[in-house]
Design a protein around this motif. Structure first.
Motif, PDB file in Angstrom:
ATOM      1  N   GLY A 199       5.047  20.259   2.343  1.00 35.85           N
ATOM      2  CA  GLY A 199       4.044  19.439   1.350  1.00 35.85           C
ATOM      3  C   GLY A 199       3.672  18.320   1.399  1.00 35.85           C
ATOM      4  O   GLY A 199       4.466  17.367   2.003  1.00 35.85           O
ATOM      5  N   VAL A 200       3.149  17.168  -0.064  1.00 31.67           N
ATOM      6  CA  VAL A 200       3.429  16.220  -0.305  1.00 31.67           C
ATOM      7  C   VAL A 200       4.717  15.245   0.409  1.00 31.67           C
ATOM      8  O   VAL A 200       4.581  14.523   1.367  1.00 31.67           O
ATOM      9  N   LYS A 201       5.780  15.495  -0.759  1.00 31.78           N
ATOM     10  CA  LYS A 201       6.967  14.722  -0.380  1.00 31.78           C
ATOM     11  C   LYS A 201       6.965  15.131   1.115  1.00 31.78           C
ATOM     12  O   LYS A 201       7.914  13.802   2.095  1.00 31.78           O
ATOM     13  N   GLU A 202       7.981  16.593   1.636  1.00 33.66           N
ATOM     14  CA  GLU A 202       7.708  16.736   3.522  1.00 33.66           C
ATOM     15  C   GLU A 202       7.189  15.791   4.068  1.00 33.66           C
ATOM     16  O   GLU A 202       7.597  15.164   4.948  1.00 33.66           O
ATOM     17  N   ARG A 203       5.625  16.209   4.441  1.00 30.69           N
ATOM     18  CA  ARG A 203       4.960  14.920   5.172  1.00 30.69           C
ATOM     19  C   ARG A 203       5.578  13.280   4.888  1.00 30.69           C
ATOM     20  O   ARG A 203       5.950  12.704   6.187  1.00 30.69           O
ATOM     21  N   ALA A 204       6.017  13.074   3.713  1.00 26.52           N
ATOM     22  CA  ALA A 204       5.976  11.640   3.346  1.00 26.52           C
ATOM     23  C   ALA A 204       7.277  11.449   3.481  1.00 26.52           C
ATOM     24  O   ALA A 204       7.601   9.834   4.023  1.00 26.52           O
ATOM     25  N   ARG A 205       8.366  12.431   3.990  1.00 27.09           N
ATOM     26  CA  ARG A 205       9.327  11.872   4.699  1.00 27.09           C
ATOM     27  C   ARG A 205       9.354  11.701   5.762  1.00 27.09           C
ATOM     28  O   ARG A 205      10.179  11.438   6.859  1.00 27.09           O
ATOM     29  N   ARG A 206       8.143  12.423   6.797  1.00 26.33           N
ATOM     30  CA  ARG A 206       8.163  12.132   7.948  1.00 26.33           C
ATOM     31  C   ARG A 206       7.366  10.943   8.768  1.00 26.33           C
ATOM     32  O   ARG A 206       7.436  10.670  10.230  1.00 26.33           O
ATOM     33  N   MET A 207       6.508  10.648   7.407  1.00 26.29           N
ATOM     34  CA  MET A 207       5.467   9.740   8.039  1.00 26.29           C
ATOM     35  C   MET A 207       4.897   8.991   6.741  1.00 26.29           C
ATOM     36  O   MET A 207       4.647   9.318   5.972  1.00 26.29           O
ATOM     37  N   ALA A 208       4.351   7.858   7.371  1.00 27.77           N
ATOM     38  CA  ALA A 208       4.379   6.730   6.403  1.00 27.77           C
ATOM     39  C   ALA A 208       3.090   6.007   6.400  1.00 27.77           C
ATOM     40  O   ALA A 208       2.179   6.163   8.066  1.00 27.77           O
ATOM     41  N   VAL A 209       2.157   5.570   5.921  1.00 27.51           N
ATOM     42  CA  VAL A 209       0.993   5.143   5.689  1.00 27.51           C
ATOM     43  C   VAL A 209       0.539   3.830   5.386  1.00 27.51           C
ATOM     44  O   VAL A 209       1.320   3.822   4.459  1.00 27.51           O
ATOM     45  N   VAL A 210      -0.390   2.812   6.528  1.00 27.59           N
ATOM     46  CA  VAL A 210      -0.524   1.913   5.952  1.00 27.59           C
ATOM     47  C   VAL A 210      -1.763   1.744   5.695  1.00 27.59           C
ATOM     48  O   VAL A 210      -2.864   1.491   7.032  1.00 27.59           O
ATOM     49  N   PRO A 211      -2.586   2.180   4.484  1.00 28.45           N
ATOM     50  CA  PRO A 211      -4.861   1.713   4.538  1.00 28.45           C
ATOM     51  C   PRO A 211      -4.465   0.711   4.611  1.00 28.45           C
ATOM     52  O   PRO A 211      -3.921  -0.249   4.939  1.00 28.45           O
ATOM     53  N   GLN A 212      -6.538   0.439   4.099  1.00 32.49           N
ATOM     54  CA  GLN A 212      -6.719  -0.560   4.643  1.00 32.49           C
ATOM     55  C   GLN A 212      -6.681  -1.913   2.996  1.00 32.49           C
ATOM     56  O   GLN A 212      -6.711  -1.979   2.725  1.00 32.49           O
ATOM     57  N   ASP A 213      -6.968  -0.251   2.055  1.00 23.38           N
ATOM     58  CA  ASP A 213      -6.449   0.057   0.780  1.00 23.38           C
ATOM     59  C   ASP A 213      -5.614   0.944  -0.125  1.00 23.38           C
ATOM     60  O   ASP A 213      -5.627   1.793  -0.118  1.00 23.38           O
ATOM     61  N   ALA A 214      -5.079  -0.073  -1.224  1.00 22.79           N
ATOM     62  CA  ALA A 214      -3.715   0.436  -1.688  1.00 22.79           C
ATOM     63  C   ALA A 214      -4.322   0.934  -3.269  1.00 22.79           C
ATOM     64  O   ALA A 214      -4.912  -0.127  -3.776  1.00 22.79           O
ATOM     65  N   GLY A 215      -4.710   1.993  -3.309  1.00 24.16           N
ATOM     66  CA  GLY A 215      -4.501   2.698  -5.445  1.00 24.16           C
ATOM     67  C   GLY A 215      -3.247   2.579  -6.084  1.00 24.16           C
ATOM     68  O   GLY A 215      -2.514   2.592  -4.975  1.00 24.16           O
TER      69      GLY A 215
END
Length: 263
Positions: free
Chosen positions: A80-96
């Motif tokens: 799920g979105v939350k479970e993935r976010a607990r394992r991985m953080a992302v620094v994109p080029q642009d932030a919405g």
């Protein structure tokens, strides 16, 4: 910059035969990639080679047409979105989704995967946000509006937001874009020291050589080389992939490959 707070245990990342197609065009042709726990792995290649597409498949913004992405052996598509976010953080080029928010509020968003949706920020969350802002040299920006920052200031805030997620895997898309030389070196030095596995898309090959344990070179959606910077960054490969003439030596201080571009 200090090294920042410790995060989760480093995650092993494996991309297996990742293919991505859109509108009849194939942007990735079965790419394999591995980042072992605690490694800093760089993805390099010319514009249009598929670097950002691969990274988006890794962190889930895009779903591969074929192949899979594994986090510690678990298919990321099953998370799920939350479970993935607990394992991985992302620094994109642009932030919405940041219009009107202060830097502190944007960074605090990184705590949301660890809380129920109705939970308010507590003292520990506030402390983690303050530590992350100090880590990236952005503590003086805390009360500024994010959308009023320069490109470099935004980049540091986004890295701070990723840090407070306590990621086991940190994925960064061109993290040195918009940064002056001081912060390019400090941010990549920080990434190297983090207790996390790091996957970076980088444009500057000399920075990639200095800060990455291993590199993958993409060309037209295919991984054409992988290995240590010394194994990968050869004059022949740079001529074939980038179409440039170079001299590759050894940096006298770092011992990393040092690329000089020739006219």
């Amino acid at each position: 910059m200090n090294p920042g707070p410790a995060g989760a245990a480093p995650v092993e990342l494996r991309a297996e035969a990742v293919r991505y197609e859109v509108d009849g065009s194939t942007l990735l042709h079965g790419v394999d990639l591995t980042a072992r726990p605690g490694e800093t792995v760089g993805v390099v290649g010319p514009n249009g080679s598929g670097k950002t597409t691969l990274l988006r498949c890794v962190y889930g913004t895009l779903r591969p047409t074929a192949g899979r992405v594994l986090l510690d052996g678990v298919d990321a598509a099953s998370l799920g979105v939350k479970e993935r976010a607990r394992r991985m953080a992302v620094v994109p080029q642009d932030a919405g989704g940041t219009f009107g928010l202060t830097v502190r509020e944007v960074v605090a968003m990184g705590r949301s995967p660890h809380k129920r949706f109705w939970e308010q920020d507590g003292p520990r969350d506030a402390r983690r946000v303050a530590e992350a802002l100090e880590t990236v040299g952005a503590d003086a920006l805390a009360v500024r509006r994010f959308d009023e920052l320069s490109g470099g200031e935004r980049q540091r805030a986004l890295i701070a937001r990723a840090l407070v997620q306590d990621p086991g895997l940190l994925a960064l898309d061109e993290p040195t874009n918009h940064l002056d030389i001081r912060y390019q070196l400090e941010v990549l030095g920080l990434v190297r020291r983090l207790p996390a596995t790091c996957l970076l898309v980088l444009h500057d090959l000399n920075l990639a050589a200095s800060f990455c344990d291993r590199l993958y070179v993409l060309d037209a959606g295919r991984a054409v080389a992988s290995g240590t910077p010394g194994e990968v960054l050869t004059e022949d490969l740079l001529a074939a992939v980038y179409g440039v003439r170079t001299r590759v030596g050894i940096h006298p201080t770092t011992g990393a490959p040092n690329i000089i571009y020739l006219p």
